[in-house]
Design a protein around this motif. Structure first.
Motif, short mmCIF file in Angstrom:
data_model
loop_
_atom_site.label_atom_id
_atom_site.label_comp_id
_atom_site.label_asym_id
_atom_site.label_seq_id
_atom_site.Cartn_x
_atom_site.Cartn_y
_atom_site.Cartn_z
N ASP A 88 -6.95 4.34 -4.44
CA ASP A 88 -8.08 3.62 -3.85
C ASP A 88 -8.83 4.40 -2.78
O ASP A 88 -10.06 4.32 -2.71
CB ASP A 88 -7.57 2.31 -3.22
N LYS A 103 -1.34 -1.65 -11.55
CA LYS A 103 -2.67 -2.26 -11.44
C LYS A 103 -3.07 -2.92 -12.75
O LYS A 103 -3.73 -3.98 -12.73
CB LYS A 103 -3.70 -1.21 -11.02
N THR A 141 -2.29 -1.00 -3.59
CA THR A 141 -3.32 0.00 -3.30
C THR A 141 -2.62 1.30 -2.92
O THR A 141 -1.42 1.31 -2.62
CB THR A 141 -4.25 -0.45 -2.17
N GLY A 189 -10.15 5.40 -9.86
CA GLY A 189 -9.86 4.21 -9.07
C GLY A 189 -8.41 3.82 -9.01
O GLY A 189 -8.06 2.83 -8.35
N GLY A 220 -13.48 1.06 1.12
CA GLY A 220 -12.14 0.83 0.61
C GLY A 220 -11.10 0.68 1.70
O GLY A 220 -10.40 -0.35 1.77
N HIS A 248 0.86 -1.18 0.00
CA HIS A 248 0.00 0.00 0.00
C HIS A 248 0.90 1.23 0.00
O HIS A 248 1.83 1.32 0.81
CB HIS A 248 -0.90 0.00 1.24
#
Length: 443
Positions: free
Chosen positions: A302, A248, A255, A299, A359, A231
């Motif tokens: 996130d 992604k 994320t 998106g 999320g 992340h």
């Protein structure tokens, strides 16, 4: 104001893009929705014109306790979170002592339960003492009563690629996530602000975008190699957005989060030399701000994480070079997201629920949080008035920190009520009372 039966009827709330709906809360859960909720023997909360969201969850909060209670405590920080519409926060590990053992994360977790304002989820350090030399007790923290699933040395980058690889490998066993503060230290020594034309004019040492982007590029490749989750904390550059989008598209488990201040503020504010605008990563250019908004809308990014970083006044009321980096953000987050994303037409309120509740709850694996507003679900609910306008007054905030970059600004939207486990921690826009049995809602 409290109902001894624990029954509340939220009347006429808008659910995302939908029209007014009733929600009945009973015994900490949503007992009925719509027509079935009407006519109940419950305390009525008039929510006409308000938006109902799943209780907000912050991926990135600095509560400072233990050790820096002069800046913030779990009590004051979690009260600020409730005031901002949050029902859960992830407490970063850079306390003193560092949250690098099962004992410290359990202490933070216990302090959160005792405060009762929100679900406090401790973040464990990746390395012992945040020193970047040896892995901390990741497994012990994961197996503790705090149930840690997010690990970060936030404030300091895990710069050693081998150590980062080992951390990713370790947490894969229990589906944990490493939250990286992406900052190549050799490229940012002595840096004071974003590197560019403004830093050249002001004569301040520059903080290049590539210092962030190079670490992100390395870490997404490591995550791909290991098959683990990474992340990216507080993304701040257009190049970072492109790297995350690239990763992604290739199925890499990455994320990312963006802060409210990076969605609104730019480096031009540093012309004032006001240390309230000194932050890590630094405020960037308008082009970066626009790329961050676009990345959040499509998106690529996130979630929104506040990076709430309170400081005592002496750490900010000084010359720029000596000032601490960081800004408060819990009590203004919804308003900034409304101004930058909703009022601009880039996101609707359903999407706000995704980026600020479902999320982050999913990334952090927070039980009972980020759930749909449906029958049988835990009653963690935030009511927002999108038509409100308010002037930010740091002295009126619940946080100890007065270092809000939005002080004196008029922002749209206001949190009217926050329900944590069916209990109203905030009513009529003001703190009400904490949950007395918060432990029941942390399981």
């Amino acid at each position: 104001m409290s109902d001894s039966t624990g029954r509340y009827l939220i009347s006429g709330a808008g659910l995302g893009a939908g029209s007014g709906t009733d929600l009945l809360i009973e015994d900490g859960r949503i007992a009925a929705v719509g027509a079935e909720a009407a006519g109940s023997n419950a305390e009525v909360i008039d929510a006409s014109g308000l938006i109902a969201l799943p209780g907000l969850v912050d991926m990135h909060t600095h509560l400072r306790e233990p050790g820096r209670e002069d800046a913030e405590t779990v009590e004051t920080g979690s009260a600020a979170a409730a005031q901002g519409g949050f029902t859960a926060v992830h407490a970063m590990a850079n306390s003193s002592p560092v949250a690098d053992t099962a004992g410290v994360v359990e202490q933070v977790h216990h302090l959160g339960l005792r405060a009762g304002w929100v679900d406090v989820r401790p973040v464990g350090a990746v390395t012992i003492g945040l020193e970047g030399q040896r892995l901390a007790e990741l497994g012990a923290m994961a197996g503790s009563r705090a149930g840690v699933r997010v690990f970060s040395d936030d404030g300091i980058c895990v710069a050693d690629p081998l150590l980062m690889r080992r951390a990713l490998e370790y947490v894969k066993a229990f589906d944990g996530v490493i939250a990286q503060h992406a900052q190549e230290p050799r490229l940012t020594e002595g840096a004071q602000m974003n590197e560019g034309a403004v830093s050249a004019v002001l004569g301040l040492a520059g903080w290049p975008a590539v210092a962030e982007e190079s670490i992100i590029a390395r870490d997404v490749l490591l995550a791909q190699h290991v098959g683990s989750r990474v992340h990216v904390c507080h993304v701040s550059t257009a190049g970072s957005v492109e790297l995350i989008r690239w990763a992604k598209q290739r199925g890499i488990k990455v994320t990312a989060e963006v802060t409210p201040h990076h969605l609104l503020l730019t480096e031009d504010l540093v012309h004032s030399y006001d240390p309230v605008y000194k932050v890590n990563p630094p405020l960037r250019t308008d082009a970066d701000v626009q790329a961050l908004r676009a990345g959040l809308a499509d998106g690529t990014i996130d979630v929104v994480g506040t990076d709430h970083a309170p400081h005592p006044s002496e750490a900010k009321d000084c010359e720029w070079a000596q000032a601490a980096m960081g800004m408060t953000g819990l009590e203004t987050a919804v308003s900034v997201v409304q101004q930058t994303m909703v009022d601009t037409g880039m996101l609707d309120w359903d999407a706000v629920g995704r980026i600020m509740s479902t999320g982050p709850a999913a990334i952090g694996q927070v039980p009972g949080q980020g759930r749909p507003l449906a029958v049988g679900e835990p009653a963690n609910i935030t009511l927002v008035d999108p038509s409100a306008r308010r002037q930010v007054e740091p002295s009126a905030m619940a946080t100890k920190g007065r270092n809000s970059p939005f002080a004196g600004r008029e922002l749209p939207g206001a949190v009217i009520a926050t329900f944590f486990g069916g209990h109203p921690t905030v009513l009529d826009g003001r703190l009400n009372t904490p949950v007395q049995e918060a432990a029941a809602w942390s399981k």
